[in-house]
Design a protein around this motif. Structure first.
Motif, short mmCIF file in Angstrom:
data_model
loop_
_atom_site.label_atom_id
_atom_site.label_comp_id
_atom_site.label_asym_id
_atom_site.label_seq_id
_atom_site.Cartn_x
_atom_site.Cartn_y
_atom_site.Cartn_z
N VAL A 17 0.85 -1.20 0.00
CA VAL A 17 0.00 0.00 0.00
C VAL A 17 0.88 1.24 0.00
CG1 VAL A 17 -1.66 1.37 1.33
CG2 VAL A 17 -1.97 -1.12 1.11
N GLY A 18 1.87 1.24 0.87
CA GLY A 18 2.77 2.39 0.94
C GLY A 18 3.50 2.62 -0.37
N ALA A 19 3.97 1.53 -0.97
CA ALA A 19 4.74 1.66 -2.22
C ALA A 19 3.90 2.28 -3.32
CB ALA A 19 5.26 0.28 -2.64
N GLU A 20 2.59 2.02 -3.27
CA GLU A 20 1.72 2.47 -4.37
C GLU A 20 0.97 3.76 -4.11
OE1 GLU A 20 -0.83 -0.92 -5.03
OE2 GLU A 20 0.93 -2.21 -5.35
N ARG A 21 0.67 4.02 -2.83
CA ARG A 21 -0.28 5.10 -2.55
C ARG A 21 0.23 6.17 -1.61
NH1 ARG A 21 -5.89 2.05 -3.07
NH2 ARG A 21 -6.82 4.04 -2.56
N TYR A 22 1.40 5.98 -1.00
CA TYR A 22 1.89 6.98 -0.05
C TYR A 22 2.26 8.26 -0.81
CZ TYR A 22 4.41 8.76 4.07
OH TYR A 22 4.84 9.51 5.14
N HIS A 23 2.24 9.39 -0.12
CA HIS A 23 2.40 10.67 -0.82
C HIS A 23 3.83 10.98 -1.23
CE1 HIS A 23 2.67 13.09 3.28
NE2 HIS A 23 3.48 12.05 3.25
N HIS A 24 4.75 10.01 -1.03
CA HIS A 24 6.09 10.22 -1.58
C HIS A 24 6.05 10.24 -3.11
CE1 HIS A 24 5.67 5.91 -2.03
NE2 HIS A 24 6.88 5.77 -2.55
N LEU A 25 4.95 9.75 -3.69
CA LEU A 25 4.80 9.72 -5.15
C LEU A 25 4.04 10.94 -5.68
CD1 LEU A 25 3.76 5.97 -5.59
CD2 LEU A 25 6.05 6.99 -5.93
N HIS A 26 3.54 11.79 -4.80
CA HIS A 26 2.69 12.89 -5.25
C HIS A 26 3.52 13.96 -5.96
CE1 HIS A 26 -0.11 16.22 -5.31
NE2 HIS A 26 -1.07 15.34 -5.06
N LEU A 217 -3.65 11.78 3.08
CA LEU A 217 -2.41 12.58 2.90
C LEU A 217 -2.29 13.05 1.46
CD1 LEU A 217 0.04 10.37 5.03
CD2 LEU A 217 -0.86 12.63 5.65
N TRP A 218 -2.65 12.18 0.53
CA TRP A 218 -2.59 12.52 -0.90
C TRP A 218 -3.53 13.68 -1.22
CZ3 TRP A 218 0.64 9.92 -4.36
CH2 TRP A 218 0.49 10.24 -5.70
N ALA A 219 -4.73 13.63 -0.64
CA ALA A 219 -5.74 14.66 -0.90
C ALA A 219 -5.25 16.04 -0.44
CB ALA A 219 -7.06 14.30 -0.22
N MET A 220 -4.48 16.05 0.65
CA MET A 220 -3.96 17.35 1.12
C MET A 220 -2.99 17.94 0.10
SD MET A 220 -3.65 17.36 5.25
CE MET A 220 -2.26 16.26 5.36
N LEU A 221 -2.18 17.09 -0.52
CA LEU A 221 -1.25 17.59 -1.55
C LEU A 221 -1.99 17.93 -2.85
CD1 LEU A 221 1.94 15.41 -0.96
CD2 LEU A 221 1.49 17.76 -0.22
N ASP A 222 -3.02 17.14 -3.17
CA ASP A 222 -3.85 17.49 -4.34
C ASP A 222 -4.42 18.90 -4.20
OD1 ASP A 222 -3.61 15.26 -5.93
OD2 ASP A 222 -5.57 14.41 -5.43
#
Lengths: 250, 250
Positions: A17-26, A217-222
């Motif tokens: 999950v982390g590898a695919e969805r964590y915000h390090h990829l944002h 976390l992703w939504a905050m960066l979006d």
């Protein structure tokens, strides 16, 4: 699909999950760590993210209030101490304010949240609601993004120090303290979910809780990316005019 | 009736609530401290009251989760430490279990709550609901029964040591630690409500919150008195048969 996963399989699922969805990829995180952000965009990130930092002791107190075992509470309460500190000026929240101070942001404006994006506030509020209303197992699982935070912190700190002359190691003191705390906390939470998810349905709920937290976390960066890269901030949210009013070059 | 009370007037109102409604006046408490209780009735009191003790860190964590000021949280969180302790066997809950252990009560049965009176469970649950759903000001005010607890503890401990040969100072270790903690905590909470109740309506809500808490403590003793003095315990609740099954003289 209904067989119980082994503890190792569950951990592999969680790390995936982390590898695919964590915000390090944002994209906003990639811009931030590679020097692609303007100073103003760094300020907007720090100002919005403050609300997430500030909610963490409240989030952990909600989880604490749901734990019936004193031993479990003793372990979990350290998270609150880490963020609130032992005294004024100490702890994670105070260290995040050191970052916003050094960026020239008005502390009262930061703490009030009045210049933050509505989407940031909604995400933080959703996090508090999640840990209040979901099962204790899911609430604990939602903290497991800390499995991935030491790596993103390392990359972010190195990148910010390299690319932004307005950032010093002292500015980023928050991040110096976090990896050891996050490692200890995520070890504990990972052991907890491995032990307490005793059906496949509970294991799937644990995985889904971590996905949910990554999405939050992703939504905050979006929201930051939409407001400050592609489009414009919502009415009332932080803009260059505010930066100017804080006495800095806009 | 709508004029703001001075801080001193508010404090007098609060202390008057204690003088009239605190459970130091309850017949079961008077029996307990004067040697009028049988050993079985002391056991039933300790077993039921355990559930109240055990809920306190959860109650305080709910209040903590509602506080937005790190300085306020730093002060309040000590209450959780006092009850959960620094390690296994330490803290107020563990000291209460020392009391129930010394009375010969099965620890598993005590901790599970399965022999407690339903009314005890409802009262404890109502307390958690109160601090979750009322204003933060009222939640803080509900802790102000600690203004009165040092005196009742003094009377209770002296009376129990005098009248019950099955009670030693070690048995009552819980009470030795509490007066200093309660004094510190009630000083803080009293100053808080004096400062934050800024309308007469809020001041009245503070007084009503303390009345509510006194009523809740009173109701727990009413349930004991009904079950063990006047009538009979509800089905499933602690009775002499259970005492016998713990290997003690019934």
């Amino acid at each position: 699909m209904t067989d119980l996963l082994s503890a190792d399989e569950l951990e592999r699922r969680l790390r995936a999950v982390g590898a695919e969805r964590y915000h390090h990829l944002h994209p906003y995180q990639l811009r931030l760590q590679s020097g692609g952000c303007s100073r103003f965009e760094v300020e907007a990130w720090a100002l919005n993210r403050y609300l997430y930092q500030a909610c963490i002791p409240q989030k952990d107190a909600i989880i604490l209030s749901r734990m019936e075992d004193p031993a479990l509470r003793r372990a979990w309460r350290q998270r609150i101490v880490d963020h609130d500190g032992e005294r004024e000026g100490d702890g994670g929240i105070a260290r995040w304010l050191k970052l916003t101070d050094d960026l020239g942001l008005d502390r009262g404006a930061v703490v009030s949240g009045r210049l933050a994006l509505p989407a940031t506030k909604f995400a933080v509020n959703a996090y508090l609601t999640f840990v209040r209303e979901r099962s204790l197992l899911e609430a604990v699982a939602s903290s497991l993004t800390e499995l991935f935070s030491p790596q993103i912190i390392k990359t972010r700190v190195a990148g910010m120090l390299e690319h932004y002359d307005f950032v010093t190691p002292e500015t980023l003191a928050y991040f110096a303290a976090r990896p050891a705390q996050a490692g200890r906390d995520s070890d504990f939470a990972l052991a907890y979910v491995k032990q307490h998810a005793t059906t496949r349905a509970e294991q799937e709920a644990v995985v889904a809780a971590l996905e949910w937290k990554c999405d939050m976390l992703w939504a905050m960066l979006d929201a930051l990316e939409h407001a400050y890269v592609h489009a414009a901030p919502a009415p009332g949210a932080y803009r260059k005019l505010d930066a100017a009013s804080f006495g800095k070059a806009a």
